[in-house]
Enzyme design. Structure first.
Site, PDB file in Angstrom:
ATOM      1  N   LYS A  83      21.012  -5.230 -13.775  1.00  0.00           N
ATOM      2  CA  LYS A  83      20.286  -6.462 -13.461  1.00  0.00           C
ATOM      3  C   LYS A  83      21.149  -7.662 -13.866  1.00  0.00           C
ATOM      4  O   LYS A  83      21.671  -7.722 -14.968  1.00  0.00           O
ATOM      5  CB  LYS A  83      18.948  -6.524 -14.197  1.00  0.00           C
ATOM      6  N   ARG A 127       7.865  -4.880 -15.392  1.00  0.00           N
ATOM      7  CA  ARG A 127       8.269  -3.918 -16.414  1.00  0.00           C
ATOM      8  C   ARG A 127       7.947  -4.425 -17.803  1.00  0.00           C
ATOM      9  O   ARG A 127       7.707  -3.648 -18.732  1.00  0.00           O
ATOM     10  CB  ARG A 127       9.736  -3.533 -16.266  1.00  0.00           C
ATOM     11  N   GLN A 155       3.609 -14.043 -16.611  1.00  0.00           N
ATOM     12  CA  GLN A 155       3.639 -12.828 -17.411  1.00  0.00           C
ATOM     13  C   GLN A 155       2.257 -12.459 -17.934  1.00  0.00           C
ATOM     14  O   GLN A 155       1.970 -11.273 -18.162  1.00  0.00           O
ATOM     15  CB  GLN A 155       4.615 -12.986 -18.567  1.00  0.00           C
ATOM     16  N   ASP A 176      -3.475 -21.480 -23.715  1.00  0.00           N
ATOM     17  CA  ASP A 176      -2.278 -22.161 -23.229  1.00  0.00           C
ATOM     18  C   ASP A 176      -2.517 -23.664 -23.329  1.00  0.00           C
ATOM     19  O   ASP A 176      -3.657 -24.126 -23.208  1.00  0.00           O
ATOM     20  CB  ASP A 176      -1.973 -21.768 -21.783  1.00  0.00           C
ATOM     21  N   GLY A 235       7.668 -12.810 -26.268  1.00  0.00           N
ATOM     22  CA  GLY A 235       8.337 -14.031 -25.844  1.00  0.00           C
ATOM     23  C   GLY A 235       9.734 -14.252 -26.381  1.00  0.00           C
ATOM     24  O   GLY A 235      10.591 -14.803 -25.688  1.00  0.00           O
ATOM     25  N   ALA A 236       9.993 -13.842 -27.614  1.00  0.00           N
ATOM     26  CA  ALA A 236      11.287 -14.150 -28.227  1.00  0.00           C
ATOM     27  C   ALA A 236      12.404 -13.339 -27.585  1.00  0.00           C
ATOM     28  O   ALA A 236      12.346 -12.109 -27.562  1.00  0.00           O
ATOM     29  CB  ALA A 236      11.238 -13.883 -29.731  1.00  0.00           C
ATOM     30  N   ASP A 237      13.408 -14.037 -27.052  1.00  0.00           N
ATOM     31  CA  ASP A 237      14.547 -13.354 -26.436  1.00  0.00           C
ATOM     32  C   ASP A 237      15.857 -14.064 -26.728  1.00  0.00           C
ATOM     33  O   ASP A 237      16.856 -13.865 -26.041  1.00  0.00           O
ATOM     34  CB  ASP A 237      14.341 -13.223 -24.926  1.00  0.00           C
ATOM     35  N   LYS A 241      13.986 -18.212 -31.578  1.00  0.00           N
ATOM     36  CA  LYS A 241      12.649 -18.124 -30.990  1.00  0.00           C
ATOM     37  C   LYS A 241      11.733 -17.327 -31.925  1.00  0.00           C
ATOM     38  O   LYS A 241      12.134 -16.316 -32.499  1.00  0.00           O
ATOM     39  CB  LYS A 241      12.689 -17.473 -29.615  1.00  0.00           C
ATOM     40  N   SER A 308       9.286  -6.896 -28.700  1.00  0.00           N
ATOM     41  CA  SER A 308       9.896  -6.530 -27.427  1.00  0.00           C
ATOM     42  C   SER A 308      10.919  -7.576 -27.003  1.00  0.00           C
ATOM     43  O   SER A 308      10.592  -8.749 -26.869  1.00  0.00           O
ATOM     44  CB  SER A 308       8.816  -6.413 -26.352  1.00  0.00           C
TER      45      SER A 308
END
Length: 340
Positions: A83, A127, A155, A176, A235-237, A241, A308
Site C-alpha cells: 500500500k 480494515r 472511520q 465530536d 487514532g495515534a499514528d 499523537k 492500534s
C-alpha cells in the site's frame, strides 16, 4: 462474467482496477473481520513478512508518503502486496481531496503478477474497523452492548459496522466537536441503534470505546471510563499523537498490534517516550491473544486498551477478501498491463 473476461483474468496478464465503489461493494464485513483475525494469527506464528513502514517526509507540503509492503500465509490462502499511502492534513481545507489517499497493489505471491490495483483509502477504513472488531471480540466483556465512539468521521462508520459483527451492540454514543458530523452519523444509524450525541466522557462510559481522532492532547480521562470498558485506541499514528490520558495506559491492561510501531507512533508513544510506560507494561500483542500464546481479558481485569497503529498485513488480508469477491462478481475494470 463472460467466458472471455474470465479467461483473460485467469490465464492472461490482466489486472483488476477497483475504485472506491467497487472496493466497498466487494468488502463483506464478516469476511473482513475473519481475514484480519487470520492475518494477526499469521503474524504471531511467524508466517508473515512485514518490513518496517518507510516514510518520505515532505515538509514543504505539510505531508508525507508511506509504503507498506507485506506477505502472509494462512491455512487456506496466501497473499502479497503493497500500500502506497499519504497523509496531507491540508488537503480538505484546500480542495476536495481527503487527508489520506491510499493505493493498494495486490499481487500473486507465486508469480509476482499484479492481480489488482484498488482504492486503498476505502480499504484502510474498512480494515481498521475490522481490526477493532478483532480486538473487541478478544478483549471486551462478553455482555458488551454499548459502544462509544469519539470522532464522527468516516472511520466511525466502520468502527460501528465491524464491532457490531462481534457484539450485539444496541446503544451508541457518538462524540465530536463537529455537530454536522454527529448529525450525519445519527441519521445514518438511528433506525438500527439507539444513537445519541454525547461528550467524550459520556462515550467513555460505554462497554466498548473506539477513539478515532488525530489529536495530540488527550481527550479521554481515566476517571471517565467505565469500570470494565474496553478501549480501541485507533487514532495515534505518529509521534506525539495521544487520545488517552497517560494515566489510562499506565493503569489499564494494554495490548498492542506491533511493538515497533506502537512504541514509535501508537497510543503508548508519549508515555513510552516519557519513561512512564515500559515493555513490561505491555500485556501482549493482539496476534498472540488470537493464537492463544498470550492471555486476553481476565476475569479481574478492569479497563483494557488495544493500541492500534495499523499493519500492512491487515491491508493485504482485506485486499484478499475484496479481490476474491471481485473475481466472482466480475467487478471493476480489466486492464492489460504486462506485455508479451
Amino acid at each position: 462474467a463472460t467466458a472471455a473476461t474470465s479467461h483473460m483474468s485467469e490465464a492472461g496478464h490482466a489486472l483488476r482496477l477497483l475504485d472506491h465503489e467497487a472496493v466497498s461493494r466487494n468488502a463483506d464485513m464478516d469476511g473482513l473481520v475473519t481475514a484480519i483475525e487470520a492475518a494477526f494469527a499469521a503474524y504471531a506464528r511467524g508466517e508473515a513478512q512485514m518490513p518496517a513502514k518507510s516514510y518520505i517526509d515532505l515538509p514543504a507540503y505539510n505531508g508525507d508518503f508511506r509504503s507498506m509492503p507485506a506477505y502472509l500465509r494462512t491455512e487456506h490462502w496466501d497473499a502479497a502486496g503493497i500500500k502506497w499511502v499519504n497523509v496531507h492534513p491540508d488537503n480538505p481545507a484546500s480542495g476536495t481531496l481527503p487527508t489520506v489517499i491510499g493505493t493498494m497493489i495486490y499481487s500473486d505471491p507465486a508469480t509476482g503478477r499484479p492481480l489488482a490495483i484498488m482504492d486503498g483509502t476505502t480499504l484502510t477504513r474498512l480494515r481498521t474497523g475490522a481490526a477493532a472488531a478483532v480486538a473487541t471480540d478478544q478483549l471486551a466483556v462478553p455482555e458488551a452492548r454499548s459502544l462509544g465512539i469519539v470522532g464522527a468521521g468516516a472511520q466511525s462508520y466502520t468502527q460501528l459496522e465491524a464491532i457490531a459483527t462481534v457484539r450485539p451492540i444496541e446503544e451508541v454514543v457518538i462524540a465530536d466537536i463537529d455537530d454536522a458530523a454527529v448529525q450525519a452519523f445519527h441519521e445514518r444509524y438511528a433506525d438500527s441503534y439507539a444513537v445519541r450525541a454525547g461528550t467524550p466522557a459520556e462515550a467513555a462510559q460505554c462497554d466498548v470505546l473506539s477513539t478515532v481522532t488525530p489529536v495530540t492532547e488527550p481527550i479521554v480521562e481515566l476517571a471517565a471510563l467505565g469500570a470494565r470498558t474496553h478501549v480501541n485506541a485507533m487514532g495515534a499514528d505518529a509521534p506525539g499523537k495521544q487520545e488517552l490520558a497517560t494515566e489510562v495506559v499506565t493503569e489499564a491492561t494494554v495490548f498492542i498490534d506491533d511493538y515497533d510501531q506502537t512504541t514509535h507512533s501508537g497510543e503508548i508513544n508519549v508515555a513510552w517516550a516519557a519513561g512512564v510506560f515500559e515493555e513490561a507494561d505491555i500485556q501482549g500483542e493482539l496476534g498472540d491473544v488470537v493464537v492463544g500464546t498470550s492471555p486476553g481479558r481476565q476475569p479481574d481485569d478492569g479497563v483494557t486498551v488495544f493500541d492500534s497503529t495499523g499493519l500492512a498485513i491487515q491491508d493485504i488480508a482485506a485486499a484478499h477478501v475484496v479481490y476474491e469477491r471481485a473475481e466472482r462478481t466480475d467487478s471493476g475494470q480489466l486492464f492489460e498491463m504486462i506485455g508479451g
